[in-house]
Design a protein around this motif. Structure first.
Motif, mmCIF file in Angstrom:
data_model
loop_
_atom_site.group_PDB
_atom_site.id
_atom_site.type_symbol
_atom_site.label_atom_id
_atom_site.label_comp_id
_atom_site.label_asym_id
_atom_site.label_seq_id
_atom_site.Cartn_x
_atom_site.Cartn_y
_atom_site.Cartn_z
ATOM 1 N N LEU A 126 0.835 -1.186 0.000
ATOM 2 C CA LEU A 126 0.000 0.000 0.000
ATOM 3 C C LEU A 126 0.876 1.244 0.000
ATOM 4 O O LEU A 126 2.089 1.186 0.174
ATOM 5 C CB LEU A 126 -0.925 -0.002 1.219
ATOM 6 N N HIS A 127 0.239 2.379 -0.169
ATOM 7 C CA HIS A 127 0.928 3.655 -0.240
ATOM 8 C C HIS A 127 1.603 4.007 1.093
ATOM 9 O O HIS A 127 1.289 3.449 2.146
ATOM 10 C CB HIS A 127 -0.067 4.759 -0.614
ATOM 11 N N ILE A 128 2.516 4.951 1.045
ATOM 12 C CA ILE A 128 3.194 5.432 2.247
ATOM 13 C C ILE A 128 2.149 5.986 3.228
ATOM 14 O O ILE A 128 1.247 6.728 2.848
ATOM 15 C CB ILE A 128 4.212 6.525 1.895
ATOM 16 N N VAL A 161 0.380 -1.121 7.543
ATOM 17 C CA VAL A 161 1.211 -2.290 7.236
ATOM 18 C C VAL A 161 2.528 -1.856 6.601
ATOM 19 O O VAL A 161 3.595 -2.380 6.931
ATOM 20 C CB VAL A 161 0.459 -3.271 6.314
ATOM 21 N N HIS A 162 2.471 -0.890 5.708
ATOM 22 C CA HIS A 162 3.702 -0.404 5.067
ATOM 23 C C HIS A 162 4.642 0.193 6.103
ATOM 24 O O HIS A 162 5.856 -0.098 6.103
ATOM 25 C CB HIS A 162 3.373 0.636 3.999
ATOM 26 N N GLU A 163 4.123 1.036 6.977
ATOM 27 C CA GLU A 163 4.962 1.670 7.991
ATOM 28 C C GLU A 163 5.543 0.632 8.942
ATOM 29 O O GLU A 163 6.683 0.753 9.396
ATOM 30 C CB GLU A 163 4.150 2.715 8.760
ATOM 31 N N ARG A 222 8.807 -1.989 -4.446
ATOM 32 C CA ARG A 222 8.850 -1.769 -5.893
ATOM 33 C C ARG A 222 7.586 -1.087 -6.392
ATOM 34 O O ARG A 222 7.635 -0.201 -7.235
ATOM 35 C CB ARG A 222 9.034 -3.116 -6.597
ATOM 36 N N LEU A 223 6.452 -1.530 -5.889
ATOM 37 C CA LEU A 223 5.173 -0.994 -6.339
ATOM 38 C C LEU A 223 4.309 -0.661 -5.128
ATOM 39 O O LEU A 223 4.196 -1.478 -4.211
ATOM 40 C CB LEU A 223 4.438 -1.994 -7.236
ATOM 41 N N GLN A 224 3.720 0.501 -5.125
ATOM 42 C CA GLN A 224 2.811 0.894 -4.055
ATOM 43 C C GLN A 224 1.514 1.386 -4.685
ATOM 44 O O GLN A 224 1.521 2.286 -5.531
ATOM 45 C CB GLN A 224 3.433 1.985 -3.181
ATOM 46 N N VAL A 225 0.419 0.777 -4.277
ATOM 47 C CA VAL A 225 -0.874 1.057 -4.898
ATOM 48 C C VAL A 225 -1.923 1.253 -3.814
ATOM 49 O O VAL A 225 -1.672 1.061 -2.628
ATOM 50 C CB VAL A 225 -1.303 -0.100 -5.828
ATOM 51 N N ARG A 226 -3.100 1.621 -4.219
ATOM 52 C CA ARG A 226 -4.239 1.744 -3.310
ATOM 53 C C ARG A 226 -5.188 0.581 -3.573
ATOM 54 O O ARG A 226 -5.673 0.416 -4.676
ATOM 55 C CB ARG A 226 -4.964 3.081 -3.515
ATOM 56 N N GLY A 227 -5.415 -0.227 -2.574
ATOM 57 C CA GLY A 227 -6.361 -1.329 -2.716
ATOM 58 C C GLY A 227 -5.697 -2.684 -2.625
ATOM 59 O O GLY A 227 -4.699 -2.958 -3.304
ATOM 60 N N PHE A 228 -6.258 -3.540 -1.777
ATOM 61 C CA PHE A 228 -5.720 -4.884 -1.608
ATOM 62 C C PHE A 228 -5.862 -5.719 -2.869
ATOM 63 O O PHE A 228 -5.031 -6.576 -3.166
ATOM 64 C CB PHE A 228 -6.431 -5.583 -0.441
ATOM 65 N N ALA A 246 4.057 -9.762 -1.025
ATOM 66 C CA ALA A 246 3.310 -8.770 -0.247
ATOM 67 C C ALA A 246 2.933 -9.334 1.108
ATOM 68 O O ALA A 246 2.967 -10.549 1.335
ATOM 69 C CB ALA A 246 2.062 -8.332 -1.009
ATOM 70 N N VAL A 247 2.566 -8.420 2.004
ATOM 71 C CA VAL A 247 1.993 -8.775 3.297
ATOM 72 C C VAL A 247 0.618 -8.139 3.377
ATOM 73 O O VAL A 247 0.478 -6.923 3.223
ATOM 74 C CB VAL A 247 2.880 -8.284 4.467
ATOM 75 N N LEU A 248 -0.405 -8.974 3.592
ATOM 76 C CA LEU A 248 -1.785 -8.518 3.637
ATOM 77 C C LEU A 248 -2.483 -9.115 4.853
ATOM 78 O O LEU A 248 -2.021 -10.120 5.411
ATOM 79 C CB LEU A 248 -2.549 -8.953 2.376
ATOM 80 N N PRO A 249 -3.613 -8.550 5.267
ATOM 81 C CA PRO A 249 -4.422 -9.225 6.290
ATOM 82 C C PRO A 249 -4.764 -10.641 5.813
ATOM 83 O O PRO A 249 -5.124 -10.848 4.650
ATOM 84 C CB PRO A 249 -5.665 -8.341 6.377
ATOM 85 N N ALA A 250 -4.634 -11.617 6.712
ATOM 86 C CA ALA A 250 -4.801 -13.018 6.321
ATOM 87 C C ALA A 250 -6.175 -13.289 5.720
ATOM 88 O O ALA A 250 -6.294 -14.020 4.728
ATOM 89 C CB ALA A 250 -4.565 -13.915 7.535
#
Length: 310
Positions: A197-199, A203-205, A221-227, A241-245
């Motif tokens: 996700l974006h800065i 999760v990114h922080e 490498r890539l930062q976007v909006r939306g899972f 990536a790391v996302l909510p399970a």
């Protein structure tokens, strides 16, 4: 200093049309009256709001600042009118909620639906923000309730535990790290490009901080909006990536990705509810907090009851 709405709307019309004449017509004022209103306002403020040019007028820095505030004021007045009118239709309150994307994706929709069924007379609005912005919005009164991932950074807020969530690793099908079954350590991910996700997203922080603690660089490498965008990019082999399970497992049915647990203490997260710290909360806010905190407690009790004995 008092402002009247006629003059403020005239300023807005001038800024939009770049013409005092057209602005006067739009606001149904005589040109002389419009010019006098603008001159009187500039005199009272002690600044020039517009520069007269051959092709019309242009707002000065002070004029642009005033226009921004006028737009904000008009938006607030419109919201005020809409909310008050709703009382005539049986609506008894408006609850403004700000939440981070993970909370919205994992648990919030079902809880909002349950609360809405119990309180159909309360209108709910929901805005997606980063956890830091959620806290700021609640502290400044732009939202009534916030739902975010720790840490708590604004001491003007009162908080309550909400639901818990787990983070998971998302990998392209066939990736070297996708072959095992157990959890993955975060260090293993730092050798690969990351899609996130974006800065400012929690999760990114969190990952950025953990990488810095290890003396490593997070290869974002890539930062976007939306899972969903993250899952699709990972599925195309553009990174891990790391996302909510819960979200990761959902997308594993749609895209060419594999999901493995993240074996880190910080992969377990407890979301927080937040409202402005005050002795007595508004009734609508108190009902909402009580209901969602109660749902979270019930879920914890159910999990404890069904957990296997050690």
């Amino acid at each position: 200093m008092r402002f009247d709405l006629v003059t403020l709307n005239l300023v807005l019309a001038i800024a939009d049309s770049r013409s005092i004449t057209r602005a006067a017509e739009r606001e149904h004022l005589a040109l002389a009256a419009a010019s006098k209103r603008l001159k009187d306002l500039e005199t009272r403020l002690g600044v020039q709001l517009f520069e007269r040019r051959a092709r019309g007028v242009e707002p000065t820095e002070a004029g642009r600042a005033l226009v921004r505030h006028i737009r904000s004021l008009n938006a607030s007045l419109h919201a005020l009118e809409s909310e008050v009118v709703e009382f005539s239709r049986g609506i008894k309150g408006h609850l403004r909620i700000a939440a981070n994307a993970a909370a919205i994706a994992e648990a919030l929709p079902a809880d909002l639906a349950a609360f809405s069924r119990e309180h159909p007379q309360i209108r709910i609005s929901l805005e997606d923000m980063t956890s830091a912005n959620v806290q700021q919005a609640v502290a400044e009164g732009r939202a009534d309730v916030g739902v975010f991932a720790p840490p708590l950074t604004d001491q003007r807020l009162a908080t309550w535990p909400y639901r818990a969530g787990e983070l998971a690793v998302v990998l392209p099908k066939g990736h070297a790290l996708a072959r095992g079954r157990g959890g993955l350590r975060f260090d293993a991910l730092l050798d690969y490009d990351m899609v996130g996700l974006h800065i400012g997203a929690s999760v990114h922080e969190l990952m950025l901080q953990r990488a810095l603690e290890r003396g490593r660089t997070l290869n974002a490498r890539l930062q976007v909006r939306g899972f969903d965008a993250i899952a699709q990019l990972v599925g195309e082999g553009l990174g891990v990536a790391v996302l909510p399970a819960v979200v990761a497992e959902r997308f594993a049915k749609l895209f060419a990705i594999s999901v493995r647990p993240l074996d880190e203490p910080w992969a377990h997260r407890r979301y927080l509810l937040a409202a402005q710290a005050q002795e007595v909360l508004p009734t609508v806010v108190q009902r909402f907090v009580d209901r969602l905190a109660g749902l979270a407690s019930a879920a914890d009790a159910a999990d404890a009851h069904t957990a296997p004995n050690p």
